[in-house]
Design an enzyme around this catalytic site. Structure first.
Site, short mmCIF file in Angstrom:
data_model
loop_
_atom_site.label_atom_id
_atom_site.label_comp_id
_atom_site.label_asym_id
_atom_site.label_seq_id
_atom_site.Cartn_x
_atom_site.Cartn_y
_atom_site.Cartn_z
N ASP A 183 0.87 -1.18 0.00
CA ASP A 183 0.00 0.00 0.00
C ASP A 183 0.90 1.23 0.00
OD1 ASP A 183 -2.34 1.62 0.31
OD2 ASP A 183 -1.95 1.76 2.45
N CYS A 207 -4.36 -1.27 -2.15
CA CYS A 207 -4.50 0.17 -2.30
C CYS A 207 -5.37 0.38 -3.53
CB CYS A 207 -3.12 0.79 -2.52
SG CYS A 207 -3.13 2.52 -3.01
N GLU A 230 -6.35 8.82 10.40
CA GLU A 230 -4.95 9.19 10.62
C GLU A 230 -4.76 10.01 11.90
OE1 GLU A 230 -2.27 8.34 8.83
OE2 GLU A 230 -3.20 7.37 7.10
#
Lengths: 300, 300
Positions: A16, A79, A158
């Protein structure tokens, strides 16, 4: 030859642009606990989503070649951006087989819908690429596809990952740290365009999104089936290894090995443990110059 | 709502240009014994293989509309020619969902190959259409596909079916009536182009061919996995009905109902029992004029 005893101890390769693909690695570790995994996260050059297709293809080729050099038996492109941009190129250039996350997710969404109206929740780039819409329409030309860009979900994940050990410990103990009133409100606001359209299946077309499946399912309601491309790709991988008689032997003690282009592997290991659902014990740094050398001779 | 109790008693619709699709119906009856089946065989206009694509599309639309009128919950196009020519048109024009035999067969072949060399055994028309090659290359651009026309296999099956009650009884008792020295020699001769090419997976791309899987497997050898599109389509159907919560309830007594445009339904019933693997108890005649009426307004 007694075919039923064939096995293959080589690891499954996963890559990824960074950490998101660890949701796929986690699904593999859960569903196929005997399989060794070799994970490559190109954190230094993350995100791929803002780069040109040509550049993503080159980076993907370097990542795949790095995995091939480490003797993986199959490569999973974990991904969505890299799958859309590079899957067929990788399949043509590498001798090791390569699978992506889009086709399995698209198929599961179609197989799940009764209303024949499917939603695709992904980053803006993936929605704009039309990769899911094409994959879905190729399988059922009568299905209506509604794309919904949810790039903010990546930021939510994140930023939560950047928090401290306390939150991290709760996560490892099984608490859904993303199921807060603030996150649920943002999720509800973002997916509003998918509501009221008789959509009954939504595919999570970004490897970060399975981490938000709690709030997403809550916002979509009971009647909507949420399909994770990470889970579906793992099902496809299991079918492939079974049919090819390449599952690891039942007695194998699997190794989970992680590599990243990130400068600070401690940050990668801490954040990665969140997503992988267990501590990343073996993390190594890979220098970009080492990758450059792998693309020599192809000028891609 | 308790979703786990949802069920759908409507039959699965299956159609073919004639009898071949009964291998798919048989696979469905074996794998999903609770499901009712409504089968339509367009024997009067068989074979489709020598007709124009436009004509095949019209016939397929009529067959699918006839099934839709009989309240099926899903339609399986159990004919490779009709799948190649008409699947996406049917999906766009009908409100009932429609699946074909090519995609599941192609995917299973890819998932089975280690050498990344796949053979496709089909009628000349299907091989020439390139439908399997396209489906396979879309999933793995690095796989080499070798088509092999085996139209004579249809004649072998059809001529054997025309024989009397003695052979038929042996078949119903489980004997492989096609495993004779003559048939094996013809099969070996026909598939010779697939040998010596490191092919390790072969897909049976004609619904007649599963009846010859014994001689075909023998000729290809132990190292080659033989994939039946009939079996794979049934797996896909099972996944769809499960995910959509549309399996029939476990307590359902299924009905198997057959319709044909053949003038002589006794011949259809006798030959069909061979392929279906059990007697066809309920067979009705459908007049072509009744089908014509179903295509009015589309001029297809």
């Amino acid at each position: 030859m007694n075919k039923s005893h064939a096995s293959d101890e080589r690891p499954v390769g996963v890559f990824d642009s960074g950490l998101g693909g660890l949701t796929v690695a986690r699904a593999i570790a859960n569903s196929l606990p005997g399989e060794s995994i070799c994970y490559f996260g190109d954190t230094k050059r993350c995100p791929y989503g803002t780069r040109s297709e040509r550049e993503v293809r080159r980076f993907a080729l370097e990542a795949a070649r790095w995995l091939a050099k480490h003797q993986v038996k199959i490569i999973v492109v974990a991904c969505n951006t890299a799958t859309a941009a590079a899957l067929s190129t990788l399949q043509q250039l590498l001798s090791v087989p390569v699978i992506g996350v889009i086709e399995p997710g698209a198929r599961a969404a179609i197989n799940s819908t009764r209303s024949r109206r499917v939603g695709v929740l992904a980053t803006e780039l993936t929605v704009r690429s039309g990769a899911y819409t094409q994959a879905i329409e190729r399988l059922d030309a009568g299905v209506d596809v509604y794309g919904c860009a949810a790039s903010s979900f990546v930021d939510i994940v994140e930023s939560e990952l950047a928090t401290g050990a306390h939150v991290r410990d709760r996560w490892l103990e099984g608490a859904d740290i993303f199921d807060t009133p603030e996150v649920c409100a943002e999720v509800r606001r973002t997916i509003a365009p998918l509501c009221g359209r008789d959509i009954d299946a939504v595919v999570l077309g970004c490897t970060h999104f399975p981490l938000l499946s709690g709030p997403i399912s809550k916002a979509l309601g009971d009647q909507v089936r949420v399909v994770s491309s990470a889970e579906e790709t793992t099902r496809e991988l299991a079918d492939i290894l079974m049919r090819r008689e390449q599952l690891a032997a039942a007695t194998t003690v699997p190794e989970h090995r992680f590599a990243t282009t990130a400068d600070d592997i401690a940050v990668f290991a801490a954040a990665g443990s969140f997503i992988f659902g267990r501590p990343l014990k073996s993390v190594e740094h890979v220098d970009i110059s080492e990758l450059d050398a792998l693309s020599v001779g192809h000028g891609a």
